[in-house]
Design an enzyme around this catalytic site. Structure first.
Site, PDB file in Angstrom:
ATOM      1  N   SER A  68     -80.975 -19.583  35.089  1.00 38.27           N
ATOM      2  CA  SER A  68     -80.316 -20.402  34.077  1.00 38.27           C
ATOM      3  C   SER A  68     -79.316 -19.606  33.244  1.00 38.27           C
ATOM      4  O   SER A  68     -78.354 -20.180  32.727  1.00 38.27           O
ATOM      5  CB  SER A  68     -81.365 -21.034  33.162  1.00 38.27           C
ATOM      6  OG  SER A  68     -82.139 -21.978  33.855  1.00 38.27           O
TER       7      SER A  68
ATOM      8  N   THR B 203     -80.195 -21.293  28.571  1.00 34.46           N
ATOM      9  CA  THR B 203     -79.084 -22.240  28.626  1.00 34.46           C
ATOM     10  C   THR B 203     -78.394 -22.399  27.277  1.00 34.46           C
ATOM     11  O   THR B 203     -77.167 -22.210  27.193  1.00 34.46           O
ATOM     12  CB  THR B 203     -79.554 -23.592  29.172  1.00 34.46           C
ATOM     13  OG1 THR B 203     -80.057 -23.409  30.503  1.00 34.46           O
ATOM     14  CG2 THR B 203     -78.407 -24.592  29.213  1.00 34.46           C
TER      15      THR B 203
END
Length: 492
Positions: A118, A171
Site C-alpha cells: 500500500s 495509504t
C-alpha cells in the site's frame, strides 16, 4: 523496524529542516506559486471566477472486481431474500453509477516483483512516481516527492484525509508525509501536525499523537489544538463540528473496528466511513473558495481480506455507501462547483473467488468479524457455550461434534481460507497477501472519461493535477512515462 528506517535525534532534526525546505519549494517546483497567493480568498478556480473545483479520491484498499461482485450479491439478498438471486440484476451499487470505468496496473519499482504494497501504491497515486515497497512518498533514492494533496494545498485548495485505518497508515500517509519506511508512524504523525496544512484529518489511533505513548513524549494533539484544530474522538463529537480544521482520532490504538463489529456494538462510538466522508465534504466546502482535494480510504477491506475473513464483504458494502456520497456529490454538488470523483483500489488482497458453494445468506448472518468471534470462543467455558456464540453471532446452528471439538482445542479453526466460517460462506481465497492483477477503476463527474481502458496508477496524479490546473495548462492529461522510478531500485 529496519536499521535504515531508524533516525537519530540529529538525523530527525536534519530531516525536518530538509523537509521544510522541500515544502517551501513546492509551489515553485509545481508551478503553483502564482495560484497560491491569496487563492483561498480570491475565488479563482479551474473553471473560472467563482467556480470551485473538487477532486475526491476513494481507495477501497485491497478490493477487486470479485469484492464488488460479492457486495452486489449481499446487497441483493438483503434487499429481498425471497427474490434472490433473480434480483441481482436489479441491484445498483455506487460503482454502477460511474460515468466511466477501466482497469489499473499497480506494480512497484522492483524488477523482481509485480506485487505492490500500500505504501508504494499510495505513493504512485499521490505523486505519479513509482517507488519501492514500504516507501512513503519518497523515490528510490529516498528523496521526497511532492504529492497531489500538497500541491493542491499550495494552490489554495482545502485538503482532507479520511481512513478507517490508523491515520498514519500507509495509504493516508502517502498523501501528506515523506519517510523511507512506512513503519515510521510516529514521524508520520509529527509531519502531519508540524509540517502540513491539511484541513481535515479523520482516522484511527490516538497513540501516535499522544505524549504518553510517543517515544519523544511530544503532545501532538495539544499542538494541533494550538493550530486551531478541533480535536474529536467520537462520532457525535465529529457531528457537532460545523466548520474549521478538524483532527479526528477514533480509536485508542490501531485501526477503527471492522464494520460488523461497530454496527453490532451499541457502545461503539466510532463513526462509519459514510459519515466521515459526508462530514469531510461538508467541512472542506467551507474552507476554500477554490475547492478541495479529499482522499478517502476504506482500509479495512484489505485487513479482512488478508485474514480471508467473510467480513470483508460487509466491509466492501460500507465503502460502497461512502462512495455513493462522493458519486452523488460529483453529480449534484453545490451550484458553480465542478467535481471529479475517482474510486480505485491500490491493489487486490486475498484473490477472492465465488464458486458454486457461495452462500450469501451465511455472510448476511454474520454479526462480527472472525477475530471478535475467535475471542468470544476462546473465552467460552464449554462446547455448548461455543455453539451458542456461533449461533447468536454467526447464525451457525449446525456445528458437528468434530467442529466443536476442533474449536474447543483451537479457536482459530474458525478462521482462514479453510476455516469453519468460509466453509459456511462458501468463499474461495487464493492468497493471504496482495496479488498483482489489475484492479477496477471508476469515475464520475468532470473528466471521468480520462479513466476508461487500461491505465497505470501513476496516471492518476497527472489527471488530478490537470483538473485542478496545478500545471497552469487548464486541461487534464495522462502520464507520458515521466512517473517511472529514477535510479536503481533499493526496495525490499
Amino acid at each position: 523496524m529496519s536499521q535504515e528506517s531508524t533516525q537519530t535525534g540529529t538525523d530527525r532534526a536534519k530531516g525536518s529542516t530538509d523537509r521544510r525546505s522541500f515544502l517551501a519549494g513546492l509551489a515553485a517546483v509545481s508551478g503553483t506559486a502564482a495560484a497560491s497567493q491569496g487563492a483561498r480568498a480570491a475565488g479563482w478556480g479551474r473553471w473560472g471566477r467563482g467556480t470551485r473545483t473538487n477532486v475526491i479520491m476513494m481507495i477501497p484498499d485491497g478490493s477487486s472486481r470479485a469484492h464488488d461482485t460479492a457486495a452486489r450479491y449481499l446487497r441483493a439478498y438483503r434487499d429481498d431474500p425471497d427474490a434472490y438471486p433473480e434480483n441481482i440484476p436489479d441491484v445498483e451499487l455506487a460503482v454502477d453509477r460511474a460515468d466511466a470505468n477501466g482497469y489499473m496496473s499497480h506494480f512497484p519499482a522492483d524488477p523482481n516483483s509485480m506485487v505492490t504494497d500500500s505504501a508504494a501504491a499510495g505513493t504512485a497515486i499521490a505523486t505519479g512516481v513509482k517507488t519501492y515497497n514500504g516507501a512513503i512518498s519518497v523515490d528510490t533514492d529516498r528523496e521526497p516527492l511532492p504529492t497531489i494533496l500538497e500541491r493542491a494545498g499550495e494552490a489554495g485548495y482545502a485538503t482532507g484525509l479520511v481512513s478507517t485505518t490508523q491515520l498514519t497508515h500507509a495509504t493516508p500517509a502517502s498523501f501528506a508525509a515523506h519517510v523511507e519506511d512506512r513503519g515510521m508512524q510516529e514521524e508520520i504523525a509529527r509531519q502531519f501536525v508540524d509540517e502540513t496544512d491539511v484541513d481535515v484529518f479523520l482516522g484511527g489511533d490516538r497513540s501516535h499523537f499522544r505524549a504518553d505513548d510517543r517515544d519523544d513524549g511530544e503532545d501532538l494533539i495539544g499542538r494541533a489544538e494550538e493550530q486551531n484544530y478541533a480535536y474529536v474522538e467520537t462520532a457525535s463529537e465529529l457531528e457537532s463540528v460545523s466548520e474549521g480544521k478538524v483532527l479526528g482520532l477514533f480509536s485508542e490504538s490501531g485501526h477503527l473496528d471492522y464494520y460488523l463489529d461497530r454496527a453490532n456494538d451499541a457502545d461503539n462510538t466510532q463513526p462509519g466511513l459514510r459519515q466521515m466522508t459526508e462530514r469531510a465534504i461538508d467541512l472542506l466546502e467551507t474552507r476554500s473558495d477554490e475547492g478541495f482535494f479529499l482522499l478517502v480510504e476504506g482500509g479495512r477491506i484489505d485487513h479482512a481480506s488478508h485474514g480471508n475473513d467473510p467480513a470483508t464483504v460487509p466491509e466492501q458494502l460500507e465503502f460502497d455507501r461512502a462512495l455513493d456520497v462522493a458519486m452523488e456529490y460529483a453529480r449534484d454538488g453545490p451550484r458553480r462547483s465542478e467535481t471529479l470523483t475517482v474510486s480505485a483500489s491500490d491493489h487486490d488482497t486475498g484473490d477472492l473467488g465465488l464458486d458454486y458453494g457461495a452462500n450469501v445468506a451465511a455472510i448476511d448472518d454474520l454479526e462480527a468479524s472472525q477475530g471478535t468471534l475467535t475471542s468470544a470462543i476462546d473465552a467460552a467455558s464449554s462446547t455448548s457455550e461455543i455453539a451458542s456464540v456461533l449461533e447468536s453471532q454467526a447464525g451457525i446452528d449446525d456445528l458437528t461434534d468434530d467442529e466443536l471439538a476442533a474449536l474447543e482445542e483451537d479457536p482459530s479453526a474458525l478462521t482462514g481460507a479453510d476455516g469453519i466460517l468460509n466453509d459456511r460462506a462458501g468463499l474461495v481465497w487464493g492468497s493471504g497477501g496482495h496479488t498483482g492483477e489489475d484492479v477496477p477503476i471508476y469515475a464520475a463527474g468532470e473528466h471521468a472519461e480520462q479513466f476508461t481502458g487500461s491505465i497505470d496508477n501513476t496516471d492518476l496524479f497527472e489527471v488530478f493535477a490537470g483538473v485542478l490546473d496545478l500545471d497552469g495548462s487548464g486541461r487534464p492529461g495522462r502520464s507520458t512515462g515521466r512517473g517511472r522510478a529514477r535510479g536503481r531500485d533499493r526496495g525490499r
